[in-house]
Design a protein around this motif. Structure first.
Motif, PDB file in Angstrom:
ATOM      1  N   PHE A 107       0.857  -1.188   0.000  1.00  8.60           N
ATOM      2  CA  PHE A 107       0.000   0.000   0.000  1.00  8.60           C
ATOM      3  C   PHE A 107       0.891   1.236   0.000  1.00  8.60           C
ATOM      4  N   LYS A 108       0.679   2.074  -1.010  1.00 12.40           N
ATOM      5  CA  LYS A 108       1.401   3.340  -1.087  1.00 12.40           C
ATOM      6  C   LYS A 108       0.445   4.388  -1.624  1.00 12.40           C
ATOM      7  N   ALA A 109       0.422   5.540  -0.996  1.00  9.01           N
ATOM      8  CA  ALA A 109      -0.511   6.596  -1.392  1.00  9.01           C
ATOM      9  C   ALA A 109       0.245   7.901  -1.607  1.00  9.01           C
ATOM     10  N   ASP A 111      -0.567  12.101  -3.206  1.00 12.77           N
ATOM     11  CA  ASP A 111      -1.714  13.005  -3.254  1.00 12.77           C
ATOM     12  C   ASP A 111      -2.590  12.738  -4.469  1.00 12.77           C
ATOM     13  N   GLY A 113      -3.438   9.675  -5.419  1.00 17.27           N
ATOM     14  CA  GLY A 113      -4.233   8.475  -5.232  1.00 17.27           C
ATOM     15  C   GLY A 113      -3.448   7.331  -4.628  1.00 17.27           C
ATOM     16  N   PRO A 114      -4.112   6.188  -4.395  1.00 19.46           N
ATOM     17  CA  PRO A 114      -3.447   5.010  -3.826  1.00 19.46           C
ATOM     18  C   PRO A 114      -2.815   4.137  -4.903  1.00 19.46           C
ATOM     19  N   GLY A 115      -1.925   3.245  -4.458  1.00 17.96           N
ATOM     20  CA  GLY A 115      -1.286   2.320  -5.395  1.00 17.96           C
ATOM     21  C   GLY A 115      -0.355   1.388  -4.659  1.00 17.96           C
ATOM     22  N   ILE A 139       0.481   4.317  -9.267  1.00 11.27           N
ATOM     23  CA  ILE A 139      -0.674   4.927  -8.626  1.00 11.27           C
ATOM     24  C   ILE A 139      -1.879   4.806  -9.556  1.00 11.27           C
ATOM     25  N   LYS A 141      -5.223   6.020 -10.761  1.00 12.77           N
ATOM     26  CA  LYS A 141      -6.013   7.246 -10.792  1.00 12.77           C
ATOM     27  C   LYS A 141      -7.377   6.967 -11.415  1.00 12.77           C
ATOM     28  N   GLU A 263       3.310  11.718   0.742  1.00 11.93           N
ATOM     29  CA  GLU A 263       3.162  10.285   0.491  1.00 11.93           C
ATOM     30  C   GLU A 263       3.145   9.524   1.809  1.00 11.93           C
ATOM     31  N   ALA A 265       3.412   5.096   3.023  1.00 16.23           N
ATOM     32  CA  ALA A 265       3.557   3.720   2.535  1.00 16.23           C
ATOM     33  C   ALA A 265       3.774   2.768   3.701  1.00 16.23           C
TER      34      ALA A 265
END
Length: 272
Positions: A107-109, A111, A113-115, A139, A141, A263, A265
């Motif tokens: 999980f990594k976000a 500004d 969006g997430p990804g 990410i 979008k 960010e 993560a």
């Protein structure tokens, strides 16, 4: 006559004893011959000649197994010179861990969006206080547009980010490790939205796709937990500024200007 014979034997014994050589038997089997002049606590002094003015030699007692004197006396040497213990080489705590770290971020976000993400880190220096890191992120979008002819709602673009940076470990490598450092953020994005086009009394919606390039700087904070010498879990989060957000579409190009970015993560790492 008998008394004269005994005196002669005694005299010969004294003369032979005076000229008899002492033998210094070394622990490796080598034999040194001479006249022992002094037996000290740690050293033996001897001469190789009967002449009092001849050269004098010194040998460490620990090198000898025994001394066989010319008069038949044997002196066994049991004491050995104490062996100095070698001190272990000093090293910083934790430097037995590997210098290479491969990390996956399920999980990594950002500004945008997430990804998810991946990274490679190389620790440098004898004490591993500095790391060079190369993270990449994908990410997702979401875009929602309206079109009378095509259903374009609830779709996603996969955007790509790369953020080379430096990590500083102020406390070195430990089971619980803190690091801080800057990352240069480079983003390559796609987006789509709807634009209403009036046509007299009515109108329609047009779908526009935009490509964008982002450039910014983020200061990240890292907290890692070294579960085993090879496995670690971690978190990182940071804030920074996006200095360039260049958007290009079929109709025009523009820059959104400076914007706050950040960010977060969750990381799972393998160290080797």
């Amino acid at each position: 006559m008998k008394r004269s014979l005994l005196s002669l034997v005694f005299l010969l014994t004294v003369v032979l004893s005076a000229h008899a050589q002492d033998k210094l038997i070394k622990r490796n089997g080598r034999i040194l011959e001479g006249k022992v002049t002094e037996v000290g606590v740690k050293e033996i002094r001897y001469q190789t000649s009967q002449d009092p003015n001849s050269a004098k030699f010194v040998i460490r007692k620990a090198e000898l197994e025994r001394i066989e004197f010319g008069n038949g006396e044997v002196f066994m040497i049991s004491e050995r010179e104490p062996v100095k213990k070698e001190e272990p080489a000093k090293r910083s705590y934790g430097t037995d861990y590997g210098r290479n770290i491969l990390t996956i971020s399920p999980f990594k976000a950002l500004d945008s969006g997430p990804g998810l993400g991946f990274s490679y880190e190389r620790l440098i220096g004898e004490n591993q206080y500095v790391g060079i890191i190369l993270p990449v992120a994908f990410i997702f979008k979401e875009y929602n547009v309206y079109s009378s002819s095509i259903d374009l709602s609830n779709h996603y673009y996969t955007n790509f980010y790369v953020s080379p940076g430096v990590k500083i470990y102020p406390f070195g490598q430990r089971k619980v490790t803190y690091a801080v450092g800057p990352n240069i953020m480079l983003g390559f994005n796609k987006d789509r939205d709807s634009q209403y086009v009036p046509t007299g009394t009515t109108g329609y919606y047009s779908s526009i796709e935009r490509n964008s390039f982002r450039l910014g700087l983020i200061i990240n904070n890292y907290l890692n937990f070294q579960i085993t010498p090879k496995i670690n879990l971690g978190l990182n989060g940071g804030l920074g500024m996006r200095y360039l957000d260049q958007r290009i579409s079929s109709s025009r190009s523009y820059n959104d200007g400076m914007q706050v970015t950040g960010e977060f993560a969750f990381n799972f790492g393998f160290r080797f």
